[in-house]
Design a protein around this motif. Structure first.
Motif, PDB file in Angstrom:
ATOM      1  N   SER A 100      -8.276   7.225 -12.888  1.00  0.00           N
ATOM      2  CA  SER A 100     -10.503   7.653 -11.975  1.00  0.00           C
ATOM      3  C   SER A 100     -10.182   9.282 -11.981  1.00  0.00           C
ATOM      4  O   SER A 100     -11.365   9.351 -12.316  1.00  0.00           O
ATOM      5  CB  SER A 100     -10.062   7.221 -10.519  1.00  0.00           C
ATOM      6  N   PHE A 101      -9.547  10.017 -13.215  1.00  0.00           N
ATOM      7  CA  PHE A 101     -10.084  11.381 -13.422  1.00  0.00           C
ATOM      8  C   PHE A 101      -8.472  11.646 -14.206  1.00  0.00           C
ATOM      9  O   PHE A 101      -7.847  10.956 -14.321  1.00  0.00           O
ATOM     10  CB  PHE A 101      -9.664  11.640 -11.984  1.00  0.00           C
ATOM     11  N   ARG A 102      -8.967  12.625 -14.727  1.00  0.00           N
ATOM     12  CA  ARG A 102      -8.051  13.916 -15.442  1.00  0.00           C
ATOM     13  C   ARG A 102      -8.046  14.955 -15.096  1.00  0.00           C
ATOM     14  O   ARG A 102      -8.773  15.283 -14.691  1.00  0.00           O
ATOM     15  CB  ARG A 102      -8.306  13.572 -16.665  1.00  0.00           C
ATOM     16  N   LEU A 103      -6.576  15.690 -15.173  1.00  0.00           N
ATOM     17  CA  LEU A 103      -6.839  17.756 -14.479  1.00  0.00           C
ATOM     18  C   LEU A 103      -6.737  18.492 -15.599  1.00  0.00           C
ATOM     19  O   LEU A 103      -5.691  18.061 -16.622  1.00  0.00           O
ATOM     20  CB  LEU A 103      -5.168  17.702 -13.456  1.00  0.00           C
ATOM     21  N   ALA A 157       0.536  -1.294 -12.722  1.00  0.00           N
ATOM     22  CA  ALA A 157       0.221  -1.515 -13.048  1.00  0.00           C
ATOM     23  C   ALA A 157      -1.138  -2.724 -13.836  1.00  0.00           C
ATOM     24  O   ALA A 157      -2.136  -2.469 -14.150  1.00  0.00           O
ATOM     25  CB  ALA A 157       0.577  -1.652 -14.648  1.00  0.00           C
ATOM     26  N   PRO A 158      -0.586  -3.648 -12.846  1.00  0.00           N
ATOM     27  CA  PRO A 158      -1.342  -4.979 -13.059  1.00  0.00           C
ATOM     28  C   PRO A 158      -3.086  -4.464 -12.185  1.00  0.00           C
ATOM     29  O   PRO A 158      -4.135  -5.201 -12.711  1.00  0.00           O
ATOM     30  CB  PRO A 158      -0.662  -6.367 -12.448  1.00  0.00           C
ATOM     31  N   TYR A 159      -3.275  -3.831 -11.126  1.00  0.00           N
ATOM     32  CA  TYR A 159      -3.877  -3.479 -10.689  1.00  0.00           C
ATOM     33  C   TYR A 159      -5.161  -2.051 -11.640  1.00  0.00           C
ATOM     34  O   TYR A 159      -5.976  -2.685 -11.441  1.00  0.00           O
ATOM     35  CB  TYR A 159      -4.000  -2.736  -9.371  1.00  0.00           C
ATOM     36  N   VAL A 160      -4.303  -1.568 -12.396  1.00  0.00           N
ATOM     37  CA  VAL A 160      -4.813  -0.260 -13.215  1.00  0.00           C
ATOM     38  C   VAL A 160      -6.086  -1.346 -14.052  1.00  0.00           C
ATOM     39  O   VAL A 160      -6.684  -0.935 -13.650  1.00  0.00           O
ATOM     40  CB  VAL A 160      -3.570   0.684 -13.715  1.00  0.00           C
ATOM     41  N   GLU A 161      -5.554  -1.662 -14.417  1.00  0.00           N
ATOM     42  CA  GLU A 161      -5.661  -2.442 -15.639  1.00  0.00           C
ATOM     43  C   GLU A 161      -7.096  -3.808 -15.596  1.00  0.00           C
ATOM     44  O   GLU A 161      -8.280  -3.709 -16.042  1.00  0.00           O
ATOM     45  CB  GLU A 161      -4.591  -3.874 -16.215  1.00  0.00           C
ATOM     46  N   PHE A 179      -4.570   0.877  -1.723  1.00  0.00           N
ATOM     47  CA  PHE A 179      -4.408   0.872  -3.105  1.00  0.00           C
ATOM     48  C   PHE A 179      -5.345   2.216  -3.667  1.00  0.00           C
ATOM     49  O   PHE A 179      -5.464   2.527  -4.782  1.00  0.00           O
ATOM     50  CB  PHE A 179      -5.662  -0.547  -2.445  1.00  0.00           C
ATOM     51  N   PHE A 180      -6.461   2.709  -3.175  1.00  0.00           N
ATOM     52  CA  PHE A 180      -6.638   3.640  -3.672  1.00  0.00           C
ATOM     53  C   PHE A 180      -5.835   4.816  -3.727  1.00  0.00           C
ATOM     54  O   PHE A 180      -6.088   5.746  -5.146  1.00  0.00           O
ATOM     55  CB  PHE A 180      -7.460   4.612  -2.892  1.00  0.00           C
ATOM     56  N   ASP A 181      -4.644   5.696  -3.064  1.00  0.00           N
ATOM     57  CA  ASP A 181      -3.267   6.182  -3.714  1.00  0.00           C
ATOM     58  C   ASP A 181      -3.095   5.652  -3.897  1.00  0.00           C
ATOM     59  O   ASP A 181      -1.958   6.127  -5.601  1.00  0.00           O
ATOM     60  CB  ASP A 181      -2.758   5.865  -2.530  1.00  0.00           C
ATOM     61  N   ARG A 182      -2.590   4.643  -4.780  1.00  0.00           N
ATOM     62  CA  ARG A 182      -1.201   4.198  -5.948  1.00  0.00           C
ATOM     63  C   ARG A 182      -1.953   3.671  -6.934  1.00  0.00           C
ATOM     64  O   ARG A 182      -1.450   3.385  -8.415  1.00  0.00           O
ATOM     65  CB  ARG A 182      -0.426   2.569  -5.826  1.00  0.00           C
ATOM     66  N   VAL A 183      -3.865   3.427  -7.143  1.00  0.00           N
ATOM     67  CA  VAL A 183      -4.106   3.084  -8.338  1.00  0.00           C
ATOM     68  C   VAL A 183      -5.142   3.587  -8.975  1.00  0.00           C
ATOM     69  O   VAL A 183      -5.573   4.150  -9.882  1.00  0.00           O
ATOM     70  CB  VAL A 183      -4.701   1.828  -8.200  1.00  0.00           C
ATOM     71  N   PRO A 218       0.795  -1.143   0.182  1.00  0.00           N
ATOM     72  CA  PRO A 218      -0.119  -0.100   0.082  1.00  0.00           C
ATOM     73  C   PRO A 218       0.830   0.712  -0.287  1.00  0.00           C
ATOM     74  O   PRO A 218       0.572   2.515   0.038  1.00  0.00           O
ATOM     75  CB  PRO A 218      -1.387  -0.185   1.431  1.00  0.00           C
ATOM     76  N   ARG A 219       1.557   1.096   0.284  1.00  0.00           N
ATOM     77  CA  ARG A 219       3.053   2.480   0.528  1.00  0.00           C
ATOM     78  C   ARG A 219       3.239   2.379  -1.246  1.00  0.00           C
ATOM     79  O   ARG A 219       4.190   2.305  -2.335  1.00  0.00           O
ATOM     80  CB  ARG A 219       4.649   1.746   0.868  1.00  0.00           C
ATOM     81  N   LEU A 220       2.880   3.893  -0.925  1.00  0.00           N
ATOM     82  CA  LEU A 220       3.160   4.895  -2.205  1.00  0.00           C
ATOM     83  C   LEU A 220       4.684   5.668  -2.039  1.00  0.00           C
ATOM     84  O   LEU A 220       4.763   5.818  -1.708  1.00  0.00           O
ATOM     85  CB  LEU A 220       2.345   6.323  -2.263  1.00  0.00           C
ATOM     86  N   THR A 221       5.356   4.776  -3.274  1.00  0.00           N
ATOM     87  CA  THR A 221       6.441   5.178  -2.915  1.00  0.00           C
ATOM     88  C   THR A 221       7.478   6.944  -3.627  1.00  0.00           C
ATOM     89  O   THR A 221       6.261   7.621  -4.026  1.00  0.00           O
ATOM     90  CB  THR A 221       7.485   4.226  -4.187  1.00  0.00           C
TER      91      THR A 221
END
Length: 193
Positions: free
Chosen positions: A107-110, A67-71, A97-101, A46-49
């Motif tokens: 899930s959004f764009r700026l 990437a596998p979780y994003v897919e 999971f929310f922080d990294r995926v 869960p750690r955001l590097t």
């Protein structure tokens, strides 16, 4: 539907584990294709590097650890969360999971500094959870998990998507009867999902 089930509990004999099994069994029996993502069993980090944070707004490649979780998230047509509430929040592994995926471009764009949700492949969302304390105590604390599901996640997925939040409060005082009743409610909701 293709349903991603995100499960976050480390103990396979817990009530939450029983709820998770019920969710997967009922959704499978209803004919859905289930991607059962047990974050603990998969040893999700869960750690955001530092590198991930520095490159947070950059498009990630296939070599990215998430990437596998994003897919898996982008393949899903529905999302079911199964987790306990600890210290009035998500377990760290689910928050991670929310922080990294849930990334920009996922899930959004700026656009001109404003967030535009893009996770429109998700047309149904359900959360199944347990709280040690009462609903009143959770309300006094603002009930962050409920708000995050009903507000933030709702805003991120397809507009008008069905969202449900099933919570068993007061687990510290629960009985076989209250747990059985809640499990039956979860089963019925998954049957109708």
């Amino acid at each position: 539907m293709n349903i991603l089930v995100l499960y976050a509990h480390p103990v396979e004999t817990s009530f939450n584990a029983g709820l998770h099994r019920t969710i997967v069994e009922r959704l499978t029996a209803a004919g859905h294709a289930i991607d059962d993502c047990d974050l603990y069993a998969e040893n999700f980090d869960p750690r955001l590097t530092r590198a991930e944070r520095l490159g947070y707004h950059d498009m990630r490649g296939a070599d990215d650890a998430a990437a596998p979780y994003v897919e898996r998230l982008l393949r899903a047509e529905a999302l079911v969360l199964s987790f306990p509430v600890w210290n009035y929040g998500y377990p760290a592994i689910l928050k991670g999971f929310f922080d990294r995926v849930f990334l920009p471009g996922v899930s959004f764009r700026l656009v001109d500094g404003k967030v535009q949700p893009t996770l429109h492949n998700i047309s149904k969302l359900a959360a199944v959870t347990t709280y040690g304390g009462s609903r009143f105590r959770a309300m006094l604390m603002g009930d962050p998990p409920r708000k995050l599901v009903n507000r933030m996640l709702r805003a991120t997925i397809k507009p008008g998507a069905s969202v449900s939040y099933l919570a068993h409060y007061s687990m510290n005082l629960s009985t076989d009867g209250t747990r059985k009743t809640f499990k039956a409610k979860v089963a019925a909701r998954m049957d109708a999902f």
